[in-house]
Design a protein around this motif. Structure first.
Motif, PDB file in Angstrom:
ATOM      1  N   GLY A  61       0.810  -1.221   0.000  1.00  0.00           N
ATOM      2  CA  GLY A  61       0.000   0.000   0.000  1.00  0.00           C
ATOM      3  C   GLY A  61       0.843   1.270   0.000  1.00  0.00           C
ATOM      4  O   GLY A  61       0.315   2.377   0.011  1.00  0.00           O
ATOM      5  N   ARG A  62       2.177   1.113  -0.014  1.00  0.00           N
ATOM      6  CA  ARG A  62       3.051   2.290  -0.060  1.00  0.00           C
ATOM      7  C   ARG A  62       3.241   2.712  -1.517  1.00  0.00           C
ATOM      8  O   ARG A  62       3.271   1.884  -2.422  1.00  0.00           O
ATOM      9  CB  ARG A  62       4.387   1.970   0.597  1.00  0.00           C
ATOM     10  N   ALA A  63       3.374   4.013  -1.704  1.00  0.00           N
ATOM     11  CA  ALA A  63       3.493   4.556  -3.051  1.00  0.00           C
ATOM     12  C   ALA A  63       4.288   5.847  -3.023  1.00  0.00           C
ATOM     13  O   ALA A  63       4.547   6.409  -1.959  1.00  0.00           O
ATOM     14  CB  ALA A  63       2.100   4.818  -3.626  1.00  0.00           C
ATOM     15  N   GLU A  93       4.805   0.861  -4.575  1.00  0.00           N
ATOM     16  CA  GLU A  93       6.127   0.321  -4.260  1.00  0.00           C
ATOM     17  C   GLU A  93       6.423  -0.924  -5.096  1.00  0.00           C
ATOM     18  O   GLU A  93       7.570  -1.186  -5.465  1.00  0.00           O
ATOM     19  CB  GLU A  93       6.175  -0.020  -2.768  1.00  0.00           C
ATOM     20  N   GLU A  94       5.382  -1.671  -5.426  1.00  0.00           N
ATOM     21  CA  GLU A  94       5.550  -2.911  -6.202  1.00  0.00           C
ATOM     22  C   GLU A  94       5.677  -2.662  -7.701  1.00  0.00           C
ATOM     23  O   GLU A  94       5.905  -3.591  -8.454  1.00  0.00           O
ATOM     24  CB  GLU A  94       4.365  -3.844  -5.921  1.00  0.00           C
ATOM     25  N   GLY A  95       5.521  -1.404  -8.152  1.00  0.00           N
ATOM     26  CA  GLY A  95       5.765  -1.071  -9.548  1.00  0.00           C
ATOM     27  C   GLY A  95       4.627  -0.447 -10.322  1.00  0.00           C
ATOM     28  O   GLY A  95       4.838   0.541 -11.034  1.00  0.00           O
ATOM     29  N   PRO A  96       3.409  -0.992 -10.265  1.00  0.00           N
ATOM     30  CA  PRO A  96       2.334  -0.411 -11.069  1.00  0.00           C
ATOM     31  C   PRO A  96       1.961   1.010 -10.644  1.00  0.00           C
ATOM     32  O   PRO A  96       2.218   1.421  -9.507  1.00  0.00           O
ATOM     33  CB  PRO A  96       1.148  -1.354 -10.816  1.00  0.00           C
ATOM     34  N   PHE A  97       1.333   1.701 -11.560  1.00  0.00           N
ATOM     35  CA  PHE A  97       0.811   3.044 -11.299  1.00  0.00           C
ATOM     36  C   PHE A  97      -0.677   2.945 -10.988  1.00  0.00           C
ATOM     37  O   PHE A  97      -1.350   2.027 -11.453  1.00  0.00           O
ATOM     38  CB  PHE A  97       1.027   3.950 -12.519  1.00  0.00           C
ATOM     39  N   GLU A 120      -5.203   4.107   2.066  1.00  0.00           N
ATOM     40  CA  GLU A 120      -6.218   3.836   3.081  1.00  0.00           C
ATOM     41  C   GLU A 120      -7.527   3.708   2.312  1.00  0.00           C
ATOM     42  O   GLU A 120      -7.623   4.150   1.164  1.00  0.00           O
ATOM     43  CB  GLU A 120      -6.286   4.913   4.159  1.00  0.00           C
ATOM     44  N   PHE A 121      -8.500   3.094   2.933  1.00  0.00           N
ATOM     45  CA  PHE A 121      -9.753   2.829   2.226  1.00  0.00           C
ATOM     46  C   PHE A 121     -10.915   3.510   2.933  1.00  0.00           C
ATOM     47  O   PHE A 121     -11.037   3.448   4.146  1.00  0.00           O
ATOM     48  CB  PHE A 121      -9.989   1.322   2.109  1.00  0.00           C
ATOM     49  N   GLU A 122     -11.746   4.167   2.134  1.00  0.00           N
ATOM     50  CA  GLU A 122     -12.924   4.861   2.640  1.00  0.00           C
ATOM     51  C   GLU A 122     -14.158   4.113   2.148  1.00  0.00           C
ATOM     52  O   GLU A 122     -14.378   4.011   0.936  1.00  0.00           O
ATOM     53  CB  GLU A 122     -12.938   6.293   2.120  1.00  0.00           C
ATOM     54  N   PRO A 123     -14.956   3.567   3.061  1.00  0.00           N
ATOM     55  CA  PRO A 123     -16.176   2.872   2.625  1.00  0.00           C
ATOM     56  C   PRO A 123     -17.101   3.827   1.872  1.00  0.00           C
ATOM     57  O   PRO A 123     -17.310   4.964   2.295  1.00  0.00           O
ATOM     58  CB  PRO A 123     -16.821   2.413   3.929  1.00  0.00           C
ATOM     59  N   ALA A 124     -17.622   3.368   0.747  1.00  0.00           N
ATOM     60  CA  ALA A 124     -18.583   4.153  -0.029  1.00  0.00           C
ATOM     61  C   ALA A 124     -19.969   3.521   0.079  1.00  0.00           C
ATOM     62  O   ALA A 124     -20.959   4.222   0.232  1.00  0.00           O
ATOM     63  CB  ALA A 124     -18.148   4.239  -1.487  1.00  0.00           C
ATOM     64  N   THR A 125     -20.010   2.199  -0.014  1.00  0.00           N
ATOM     65  CA  THR A 125     -21.241   1.428   0.167  1.00  0.00           C
ATOM     66  C   THR A 125     -20.860   0.194   0.981  1.00  0.00           C
ATOM     67  O   THR A 125     -19.687   0.005   1.328  1.00  0.00           O
ATOM     68  CB  THR A 125     -21.843   0.970  -1.186  1.00  0.00           C
ATOM     69  N   GLU A 126     -21.825  -0.652   1.228  1.00  0.00           N
ATOM     70  CA  GLU A 126     -21.525  -1.890   1.959  1.00  0.00           C
ATOM     71  C   GLU A 126     -20.672  -2.844   1.132  1.00  0.00           C
ATOM     72  O   GLU A 126     -20.047  -3.745   1.673  1.00  0.00           O
ATOM     73  CB  GLU A 126     -22.813  -2.574   2.395  1.00  0.00           C
ATOM     74  N   GLU A 127     -20.632  -2.637  -0.180  1.00  0.00           N
ATOM     75  CA  GLU A 127     -19.904  -3.541  -1.068  1.00  0.00           C
ATOM     76  C   GLU A 127     -18.741  -2.881  -1.796  1.00  0.00           C
ATOM     77  O   GLU A 127     -18.103  -3.517  -2.633  1.00  0.00           O
ATOM     78  CB  GLU A 127     -20.872  -4.135  -2.090  1.00  0.00           C
TER      79      GLU A 127
END
Length: 138
Positions: A61-63, A93-97, A120-127
Motif C-alpha cells: 500500500g506504499r506509493a 512500491e511494487e511497480g504499477p501506477f 487507506e480505504f474509505e467505505p462508499a457502500t456496503e460492497e
C-alpha cells in the motif's frame, strides 16, 4: 453511512479480489506466477511472457506521488459538489501506477512530487470502498 451517488466500477469475477481486499482495508494486486510482475489494473495475461497464470496478493500500500491535477470544471454531474477536487497519480512500491484521490483532511497545497504515500480505504457502500492515498507523516 450516507448514500453514495457517484459511479462505482463494475465488480467482475476477474477483478473481485481487488474490491474484496479494499473492503478489508487491504490493497491487492495481481502477480504473475512465472515472472513475479505485479499488475494493475487487472489483466488477463502477463505483459512480459504472456502467461495467464496469476495470483492475487496483498501488497504494502506504499506509493510515491508522481503527479496530480485539481479538477475545477464539472466533467461528471455526480462530482459537482466536490469541485475543486484532486486526482493523484502514484507509483506503487511494487511497480504499477494507480490513480486515486486523497482523504478530505489532506490539503492539496501540501502535496509534493516524490512524496511517500500510504493507501487507506474509505467505505462508499456496503460492497465498495475507495482507495485513497495519504502522505506518510501527515
Amino acid at each position: 453511512m450516507t448514500e453514495y451517488t457517484k459511479p462505482i466500477p463494475d465488480k467482475t469475477p476477474e477483478n473481485a479480489p481487488f474490491f474484496e481486499g479494499a473492503l478489508q482495508g487491504k490493497l491487492r494486486l495481481q502477480r504473475s506466477i512465472s515472472t513475479g510482475t505485479y499488475r494493475f489494473p487487472y489483466a488477463p495475461f502477463d505483459p512480459i511472457d504472456l502467461s495467464t497464470d496469476a495470483e492475487w496478493v496483498d501488497v504494502s500500500g506504499r506509493a510515491t506521488l508522481w503527479s496530480w491535477i485539481v479538477f475545477h470544471q464539472v466533467y461528471f454531474p455526480s462530482f459537482k459538489d466536490d469541485v475543486p477536487y484532486p486526482v493523484i497519480f502514484v507509483q506503487l512500491e511494487e511497480g504499477p501506477f494507480m490513480m486515486a484521490t486523497i482523504p478530505r483532511d489532506v490539503k492539496v497545497e501540501d502535496l509534493r512530487i516524490d512524496m511517500p504515500m500510504q493507501v487507506e480505504f474509505e467505505p462508499a457502500t456496503e460492497e465498495f470502498a475507495l482507495a485513497k492515498f495519504r502522505p506518510i507523516n501527515s
